[in-house]
Design a protein around this motif. Structure first.
Motif, PDB file in Angstrom:
ATOM      1  N   GLY A  88      13.929   3.884  -5.157  1.00  0.00           N
ATOM      2  CA  GLY A  88      13.197   3.162  -6.190  1.00  0.00           C
ATOM      3  C   GLY A  88      12.890   1.744  -5.779  1.00  0.00           C
ATOM      4  N   THR A  89      12.374   0.981  -6.760  1.00  0.00           N
ATOM      5  CA  THR A  89      11.911  -0.385  -6.518  1.00  0.00           C
ATOM      6  C   THR A  89      12.215  -1.238  -7.741  1.00  0.00           C
ATOM      7  OG1 THR A  89      10.107   0.484  -5.157  1.00  0.00           O
ATOM      8  CG2 THR A  89       9.926  -1.800  -5.883  1.00  0.00           C
TER       9      THR A  89
ATOM     10  N   GLY B 277       9.989  -6.071  -6.075  1.00  0.00           N
ATOM     11  CA  GLY B 277       9.721  -5.305  -4.877  1.00  0.00           C
ATOM     12  C   GLY B 277      10.947  -5.013  -4.043  1.00  0.00           C
ATOM     13  N   ALA B 278      12.120  -5.526  -4.435  1.00  0.00           N
ATOM     14  CA  ALA B 278      13.346  -5.249  -3.693  1.00  0.00           C
ATOM     15  C   ALA B 278      13.699  -3.763  -3.805  1.00  0.00           C
ATOM     16  CB  ALA B 278      14.488  -6.114  -4.220  1.00  0.00           C
TER      17      ALA B 278
ATOM     18  N   ALA C 275       0.828  -1.209   0.000  1.00  0.00           N
ATOM     19  CA  ALA C 275       0.000   0.000   0.000  1.00  0.00           C
ATOM     20  C   ALA C 275       0.857   1.252   0.000  1.00  0.00           C
ATOM     21  CB  ALA C 275      -0.926  -0.018   1.213  1.00  0.00           C
ATOM     22  N   ARG C 276       1.943   1.214   0.760  1.00  0.00           N
ATOM     23  CA  ARG C 276       2.829   2.385   0.789  1.00  0.00           C
ATOM     24  C   ARG C 276       3.555   2.547  -0.540  1.00  0.00           C
ATOM     25  NH1 ARG C 276       7.886   4.210   2.475  1.00  0.00           N
ATOM     26  NH2 ARG C 276       8.710   2.099   2.492  1.00  0.00           N
ATOM     27  N   GLN C 277       3.925   1.424  -1.162  1.00  0.00           N
ATOM     28  CA  GLN C 277       4.594   1.510  -2.450  1.00  0.00           C
ATOM     29  C   GLN C 277       3.636   2.005  -3.531  1.00  0.00           C
ATOM     30  OE1 GLN C 277       7.754   1.195  -2.565  1.00  0.00           O
ATOM     31  NE2 GLN C 277       7.929   0.439  -0.472  1.00  0.00           N
TER      32      GLN C 277
ATOM     33  N   PHE D 159      19.495  -6.502  -3.026  1.00  0.00           N
ATOM     34  CA  PHE D 159      18.909  -5.240  -3.434  1.00  0.00           C
ATOM     35  C   PHE D 159      19.839  -4.573  -4.430  1.00  0.00           C
ATOM     36  CE2 PHE D 159      21.773  -4.140  -0.068  1.00  0.00           C
ATOM     37  CZ  PHE D 159      22.231  -2.867  -0.361  1.00  0.00           C
ATOM     38  N   VAL D 160      19.373  -3.490  -5.049  1.00  0.00           N
ATOM     39  CA  VAL D 160      20.148  -2.753  -6.043  1.00  0.00           C
ATOM     40  C   VAL D 160      20.748  -1.530  -5.352  1.00  0.00           C
ATOM     41  CG1 VAL D 160      20.080  -1.520  -8.231  1.00  0.00           C
ATOM     42  CG2 VAL D 160      18.672  -3.569  -7.908  1.00  0.00           C
ATOM     43  N   ASP D 161      22.053  -1.439  -5.377  1.00  0.00           N
ATOM     44  CA  ASP D 161      22.758  -0.313  -4.769  1.00  0.00           C
ATOM     45  C   ASP D 161      23.305   0.578  -5.886  1.00  0.00           C
ATOM     46  OD1 ASP D 161      24.104   1.038  -2.392  1.00  0.00           O
ATOM     47  OD2 ASP D 161      25.840   0.559  -3.641  1.00  0.00           O
TER      48      ASP D 161
END
Length: 558
Positions: A322-323, A311-312, A286-288, A394-396
């Protein structure tokens, strides 16, 4: 002139007609006529006293009996079931009921009917009074156009009446949850409403829920509000760690709906009844869902994407911006020939709204141009491990200045390619590989020969240490060495007795103190003499420096 025979017959008939007396209504007919009038009046009065006839439809007529099942409102009888039969297609039952004469105003578009019978649910036990009296149909009058004669009977009572103050909202979701009518609607753990209706739309392939929020809690719902499913226990393992969220006990047993305004959005304005919202699977989704304006880029990852999921987070030095939208994305699309190997495409979204930027101030084209400039300055994306326990990644995003000169703009499936670099376990693997290559290049035989020599020297040194230890043990075992502590103790005792003679109470100490005092007085007396001699050494021979020199005289004569 005599009359003709025909004229004589006519004259005789006229005389006979005048002589016949007229017929009158006999009094005996008054009684049947009055009885008939009374009967017509009774029929009319009976027809006028009868209430309207309505038709009720329901899926199953369990507990409904013709002539005995009542229709009640607030426990007052307002009708009775007259007939129960199947529909023509035998898909449901049709009930005909006769209502009371004064119930016309209750039969309108908003009226609701449901069967009251013993029930055991999450809300408790209800309808125990029908165990002996039997089931009955409850009528809840509503508002709307009157004159309605056909109604649908529900198996469950409505959450709230049509005239109850509050707000009714429609929710749309793509998930098939176990939500049922009567489930709670909570706000920060407090129940503020109920789910009224749950319908699955097979054509649209979505769930439609209708909820009711009581007054005054309906003021909590604004156009910025987000709704999500409360599954009781929400356990998540992702790159951010392990998170456990427990709702109320009622939601724990059966689920429900909860809502709130994400902290990234303003409070918003109130909404009208029958507004439509999306129902998200959880609070994070919901927040995303509030970040509805974003930039899409493609990562062409040449390393393994195991542990990276939809979603990561996409972070810049620890700040989420971002996502990850899809892993993989357009896997079979053609890639440029300039790449040495096959890369796995990953779609990411850069969401500037996460930085507190309002929609009115957000210019996506400006943000895209900014990223294009930063690509040439070494901005790169890399996959990193976010949780060693779960293996989630995750993506850094960070700057790698040494790669700034190697950037070339690239397009993949009509999306700009976000340049990537190897990091995390990939770098460690490369370093381990390089270390193994160096170990393979080492000459092991000279190292082993030198190690043998060192071991031989170490054995000789250990032998010398062993001999030295034996010599030291023999010295320590010598009787003279053993008596050394006793002799040392005797010497210390003699020294203690000698020092005891110099104590403040002894005569020697007093003589020494007196001698020191006399020596101190003597030194004070000699200080003027020493000062004078220091200033004029002749003072030792002459009395005074200011006296005149003597004049020699001749001896006197006799």
């Amino acid at each position: 002139m005599s009359d003709t025979p025909r004229e004589n017959e006519v004259s005789d008939d006229m005389h006979r007609a005048r002589a016949t007396p007229q017929r009158r209504l006999s009094p005996i007919w008054i009684v049947p006529i009055v009885a008939m009038l009374i009967g017509l009046w009774l029929v009319y009065d009976n027809y006028r006293s009868r209430g309207p006839l309505i038709t009720l439809t329901m899926s199953n007529a369990e507990g409904i009996e013709a002539g005995s099942t009542l229709i009640k409102t607030r426990n007052v009888e307002v009708g009775r079931v007259a007939q129960v039969q199947l529909s023509e297609d035998m898909s449901h039952t049709v009930i005909t009921a006769r209502m009371a004469p004064d119930t016309e105003a209750m039969l309108n578009e908003g009226s609701r009917f449901w069967v009251v019978k013993p029930r055991i649910g999450r809300e408790g036990i209800s309808g125990l009074g029908t165990v002996l009296s039997g089931a009955y149909i409850q009528l809840q009058p509503g508002s709307g156009d009157p004159g309605v004669r056909e109604f649908q009977v529900s198996d469950l009572p409505p959450v709230a009446s049509a005239d109850t103050p509050g707000l009714r909202i429609n929710l749309i979701s793509q998930l098939g949850n176990s939500m049922r009518p009567g489930d709670p609607v909570t706000y920060q753990g407090y129940t503020v409403g109920r789910v009224e209706e749950v319908i699955f739309d097979a054509d649209a392939r979505r769930m439609n829920q209708r909820i009711f929020i009581e007054s005054p809690y309906d003021r909590l719902v604004t156009d910025s509000t987000r709704f999500w499913s409360a599954s009781g226990i929400d356990l998540r393992l992702d790159a951010d760690g392990i998170r456990v969220n427990v709702e109320s006990l009622e939601a724990l047993l059966g689920g429900g709906v909860t809502f709130g305004v994400p902290e990234d959005l303003p409070r918003g304005r109130p909404v009208q009844s029958d507004a439509t919202f999306n129902l998200y699977p959880d609070e994070e989704s919901a927040r995303q869902g509030t970040f509805n304006r974003y930039l899409e880029y493609v990562l062409l990852v040449e390393d393994s994407v195991r542990g990276l999921s939809r979603g990561a987070p996409v972070e810049f030095r620890g700040v989420r911006i971002g996502t990850v939208a899809a892993v993989p994305w357009q896997f079979t699309a053609a890639q440029t020939q300039a790449r040495a190997g096959f890369a796995i495409p990953v779609l990411i979204r850069i969401e500037p709204q996460r930085l507190g930027i309002e929609n009115q101030q957000l210019d996506l084209e400006e943000w895209d141009e900014r990223f294009q400039r930063l690509f040439g300055q070494g901005l790169r994306a890399a996959l990193k491990s976010g949780n060693l326990l779960t293996g989630a990644m995750f993506v850094d995003i960070n700057f790698y200045r040494d790669e700034a000169e190697h950037y070339e703009e690239e397009i993949f499936s009509e999306r700009t390619v976000f340049p990537t670099t190897s990091a995390g376990f990939a770098q460690i693997e490369a370093q381990v590989t390089a270390l193994l290559e160096k170990l393979n290049d080492l000459e092991i035989e000279p190292l082993l020969a030198g190690l043998d020599r060192n071991l031989t020297r170490s054995e000789a040194m250990l032998e010398e240490v062993r001999e030295l230890s034996a010599s030291l043990r023999s010295v320590l075992d010598d009787p003279g060495t053993r008596n050394l502590p006793a002799n040392l103790n005797a010497s210390l005792e003699a020294l203690r007795e000698t020092l005891a003679g110099l104590s403040p109470d002894s005569s020697a100490y007093r003589d020494l103190t007196a001698t020191a005092e006399r020596l101190e007085r003597l030194m004070r007396d000699l200080q003027p003499v020493t000062r004078t001699l220091n200033e004029n050494p002749r003072a030792l021979l002459f009395d005074s420096l200011d006296a005149e020199d003597p004049v020699p005289r001749a001896p006197r004569g006799n």
